[in-house]
Design an enzyme around this catalytic site. Structure first.
Site, PDB file in Angstrom:
ATOM      1  N   HIS A  40      21.876  -7.507 -61.650  1.00  0.00           N
ATOM      2  CA  HIS A  40      23.123  -8.270 -61.741  1.00  0.00           C
ATOM      3  C   HIS A  40      23.378  -8.565 -63.215  1.00  0.00           C
ATOM      4  CE1 HIS A  40      19.995 -11.318 -62.037  1.00  0.00           C
ATOM      5  NE2 HIS A  40      20.839 -11.938 -62.824  1.00  0.00           N
ATOM      6  N   HIS A 122      23.986  -9.055 -70.113  1.00  0.00           N
ATOM      7  CA  HIS A 122      22.968  -8.013 -69.954  1.00  0.00           C
ATOM      8  C   HIS A 122      22.540  -7.936 -68.493  1.00  0.00           C
ATOM      9  CE1 HIS A 122      20.671 -11.736 -70.211  1.00  0.00           C
ATOM     10  NE2 HIS A 122      19.730 -11.124 -69.510  1.00  0.00           N
TER      11      HIS A 122
END
Ligand code: 2AM
Length: 177
Positions: A40, A122
């Site tokens: 995610h 990220h």
């Protein structure tokens, strides 16, 4: 019951396949790989939140108006201290910045403390990873962000387990045509 929450972009199967291919092309994530179902991109970490806080966050999230957007994960690297290996976009779409800012505003409106750290979007792909320089991914990952989610995180014996609590479509109007 209080829960550890965060807002995130959750990849679809096409994005997960592309991340998988990119990691293979790059020779693997290194360290202790994050399982595919855990991938995610965090928009805003919220920390431990009580049920009232969660209800407030859900109301605030439902009012966020950001249009769908595309991003490209084209870089890989690691953070030395925590040994986090990650994939990240070299170009941060303005809509992603807007979504991070809207998530921050929702958190503040619901009484959470401000997040003073710079936002570094990220996808964590491994933990306990050896340090490595930031490099271009041999195969970039195209990602179409069409929704964002409220996620809960808990730990069990195998590590972090994430659960999607709610999801809102990205749309820049309240009533899309
Ligand atoms: P990470 O993957 O780089 O560790 C759920 O834990 C998500 O929230 C993860 O994406 C994690 O980032 C992020 N996260 C966990 N703890 C955090 C913290 N204290 N501050 C910011 N982000 C955090």
């Amino acid at each position: 019951m209080s829960e550890r929450l965060f807002f995130a972009l959750v990849p679809g199967e096409a994005e997960r396949d592309a991340i998988h291919r990119a990691l293979e092309a790059a020779g693997g994530p290194g360290g202790r790989p994050m399982p595919r179902q855990n991938w995610h991109l965090t928009l805003r970490f919220l920390g431990t939140v009580e049920p009232d806080g969660r209800a407030c966050l859900e109301r605030a999230a439902a009012r966020i108006r950001v249009a769908p957007f595309a991003l490209t994960l084209d870089r890989q690297g690691s953070w030395r201290g925590p040994g986090v290996a990650w994939l990240a976009p070299s170009a941060i779409p303005t809509h992603l910045t807007a979504l991070n800012a809207a998530s921050e505003a929702a958190a503040l409106a619901c009484g959470l403390a401000a997040d003073e750290r710079p936002y570094r979007p990220h996808v964590t792909v491994a933990r306990k990873a050896p340090a490595r320089d930031t490099t271009e991914l041999p195969e970039a990952v195209p990602w179409k962000a069409t929704a964002f989610s409220l996620m809960a995180s808990r730990r069990d014996s195998r590590g972090a387990v994430y659960r999607e609590l709610a999801r809102w479509p990205l749309a820049n109007t309240a009533f899309p045509a």
